[in-house]
Design a protein around this motif. Structure first.
Motif: not given
Length: 732
Positions: A610-616
């Motif tokens: 989730y973090y990879r595709y929404t943040r960094d």
């Protein structure tokens, strides 16, 4: 067949009422056996009674218990072995001498004797295992007292210590019987450690021990072979995806061992592996069942248990066979079953709430000791409940007993791993607002996450249990055999030297061996292992490798026990592995859901994705993303795991992750079950060549038993083969 009892020493003991009752029962039992027609021969020292059934008794009871006998030899089947198409030698195969022939068979009929293969030789027409079945059937149904009080059968007499043992005789060396050759073959080509990489001689195992034991060894061999690709994939995933954290060897980084695409692939692979394994085993089992003539055993041929026959309060007509059989009212059995289920529910509930804190290796070891101790208590309780429920057939009795024990053991062995995987650290709260239950805080996971704690617990329970069981199976039979020999042999024999020991009769030598405890413990150990390598494989990718190494040892240990250390067990027929298959199916379905939930909720795979595709995409700042800040007194702050704001309220990201996690679980299990359904539709339960042989067998049996077939007249049978020959008043 051999019956054994030990005379009490001393006048005072012989005058006791219990001894007098035992002698009375024993004399009545032996008298009834003589009336049935069994030949008896008494031996000295410890009292041995050698039993043998003459031809007319064999014929009568072979028809009574639906024994199957040969009609014609089957064409040899061409086994499909690896490397055959490449014309390369197969290192797993071996040339085992005297492979047993396979036959088309049908149920024995005395008035059709001449239509069966080999009927001209009375000494070899019935196999040794079939003779054992006949004798045990007679022993199991012969009364020695009041039938209404259940005073029937050799098993009850042994439990009352009227007899100390009852077992089939293993042939002595000078006797040129086929069973002796089989035992030598099994010893040289199966039970030796040097045979660890060879195929098992299943035909010889079945010929000597019967279908039930042969099916167990066929199943464990099939299961072990399927563990090869699973262990290879698991080891590769562990090495390729986890080499960096292993080099650092930091506990905080250990959680990365389980949070990557390799773990997702392994979980998906093992879920599909479990479903495919069971489908192909069903196919293999049906092939073996037909090859060994047991396809219709449980549906048509199986008779009521002797204990059930003795204790049932009434009789009724069997709707399939039309025979009058003992009957126990279904409403009474239902009430007893409900009561037993309530007892099980209470025990399971107590066990679930007793799943303790596991935070270290020492605590895991202590937990394993408690688990192994409780296992014996559960097994005893399950046996008491199952006997009380009064099940009609031995198969039904064993299935219900196995189901009860499995429920106990499933919760016993898996409650702590489930607690660590799905509940530990879930309801802690946050600094300044911790949740408590009965005044106690829920423990938190370590810096590396709960999966590292789960992996530790699984390794201790699974590998530790396997090591303890293997050491016990290796040492315990030898210690018990030594104790048995010293207990049986009188002290004066110790000084008679080697010559006396060489003159020991075969029935005495067999009495020195251990009683076969059955296959329940062996199946239970393998089924629990199957659960560990499928339900929690996301936490321990090396579990299939440990299982493979254990099973290679387990097969040889079990083979040695049955060939060298156990008395020869009474042959039991079976058409499959029974309720164990349905338990394996249940575990495979639980494994799919468990692996999906482990990846979605226990690991950090979904949050990182989730973090990879929404943040960094580089995961920079991911750790801070997973931490929340809790204000404390004295103007200090504290970081903790959670998706909360400064007031302790959940952030929108928390609910986004919940939705993604649930979606992942749904997609994962739908993909696995869909592929499993495709495999089920593609792989037929019965191979085409087996279906042809089944039709051929039915045709041959119909032709052999046809009343208008010329050349075989009922009047040509000798008088002693007449099924009504002196038996009208002797049936029990």
């Amino acid at each position: 067949f051999v019956l054994v009892w030990e005379e009490l020493r001393g006048a005072n003991e012989n005058d006791t009422g219990n001894s007098a009752t035992q002698r009375k029962w024993r004399e009545q039992f032996l008298s009834r056996l003589r009336q049935v027609g069994l030949l008896q021969e008494a031996k000295k020292r410890i009292r041995f009674i050698l039993l043998s059934a003459p031809w007319r008794v064999l014929c009568y009871y072979a028809e009574e218990i639906n024994l199957k006998v040969p009609l014609e030899v089957k064409p040899s089947h061409a086994a499909v072995l690896p490397l055959v198409d490449l014309s390369l030698p197969n290192p797993l195969s071996q040339n085992v001498p005297n492979p047993p022939l396979e036959y088309y068979t049908c149920q024995f009929k005395s008035n059709k004797l001449e239509r069966f293969l080999g009927s001209g030789d009375k000494e070899t027409f019935f196999k040794t295992t079939q003779r054992h079945q006949v004798l045990y059937e007679i022993l199991a149904r012969t009364p020695y007292g009041s039938v209404n009080r259940g005073e029937v059968g050799i098993d009850r007499l042994i439990s009352e210590e009227v007899f100390t043992a009852a077992y089939p005789l293993m042939p002595d060396d000078p006797v040129p019987l086929k069973s002796l050759v089989l035992r030598q073959i099994l010893h040289g080509y199966w039970s030796k450690w040097s045979c660890w990489r060879r195929y098992q001689p299943l035909g010889h195992i079945r010929e000597y021990f019967g279908e039930k034991i042969a099916l167990y060894f066929a199943w464990i061999g099939f299961y072990t072979a399927w563990l090869l690709p699973a262990s290879l994939i698991g080891t590769l995933v562990f090495l390729l995806e986890h080499i960096l954290p292993l080099l650092f060897w930091l506990y905080a980084f250990a959680g990365l061992l389980f949070d990557n695409w390799g773990t997702v692939f392994l979980s998906l692979f093992m879920s599909l592996w479990a479903v495919t394994f069971l489908e192909y085993w069903r196919r293999t089992s049906s092939t073996l069942s037909h090859r060994w003539g047991c396809s219709d055993f449980e549906d048509i041929e199986e008779r009521p248990r002797p204990e059930f026959s003795a204790m049932a309060p009434m009789t009724t007509r069997n709707p399939i066979t039309g025979a009058e059989e003992p009957y126990f009212p279904e409403n009474k059995r239902f009430h007893r079953t409900v009561t037993g289920c309530m007892v099980i529910i209470v025990m399971v509930t107590l066990l679930i709430f007793s799943a303790g804190t596991i935070a270290s290796i020492s605590a895991s070891v202590l937990n394993l000791i408690i688990i192994l101790t409780l296992s014996r208590i559960y097994t005893w309780l399950a046996g008491v409940l199952t006997r009380w429920e009064m099940h009609r057939t031995q198969t039904k009795y064993e299935d219900m007993f196995i189901l009860k024990v499995f429920i106990f053991q499933f919760v016993n062995f898996y409650s702590t791993p489930v607690y660590i995987a799905f509940f530990k650290g879930r309801f802690v709260g946050y600094p300044g607002m911790y949740n408590t239950l009965f005044g106690l805080r829920n423990e938190e996971c370590g810096a590396g996450g709960c999966l590292i704690d789960l992996a530790q617990e699984l390794l201790v329970i699974m590998v530790g249990k396997q090591m303890i069981n293997n050491v016990h199976e290796f040492i315990s039979p030898k210690v018990q055999a030594w104790w048995q020999k010293n207990k049986i042999r009188p002290p004066q024999m110790a000084g008679e030297g080697t010559q006396t020991m060489m003159n020991v009769s075969p029935w005495e030598a067999d009495y020195d061996l251990l009683v076969c405890e059955g296959l329940f413990g062996e199946y239970l150990e393998m089924v629990l292992q199957f659960g560990f390598i499928t339900i929690f494989v996301a936490a321990c990718p090396l579990a299939p490798l440990f299982a493979l190494m254990n099973n290679w040892v387990e097969i040889r240990l079990d083979a040695q026990k049955y060939v060298r250390e156990y008395r020869r067990p009474v042959v039991e027929r079976a058409q499959d592995i029974g309720i164990w298959f349905h338990i394996l199916q249940f575990i495979s379905h639980i494994a799919v859901i468990s692996n999906a939930c482990l990846i979605a909720f226990t690991s950090s795979f979904v949050p990182r994705l989730y973090y990879r595709y929404t943040r960094d995409s580089t995961l920079s700042g991911f750790v801070n993303f997973t931490l929340a800040t809790a204000p404390l007194s004295h103007n200090t702050t504290c970081k903790y795991r959670g998706y909360r704001d400064d007031n302790g309220e959940y952030l929108p990201e928390y609910f986004h992750l919940i939705a993604i996690r649930l979606s992942f679980v749904v997609v994962f299990e739908h993909v696995v079950f869909f592929i499993g359904r495709l495999i089920d539709l593609t792989v037929s339960n019965i191979p085409e060549e087996v279906e042809i042989k089944i039709k051929r067998e039915h045709y041959v049996a119909k032709q052999a038993l046809a009343e208008n077939k010329t050349g075989c007249l009922v009047g040509e049978q000798p008088e002693e083969t007449d099924p009504s020959y002196h038996f009208d008043s002797l049936l029990v």
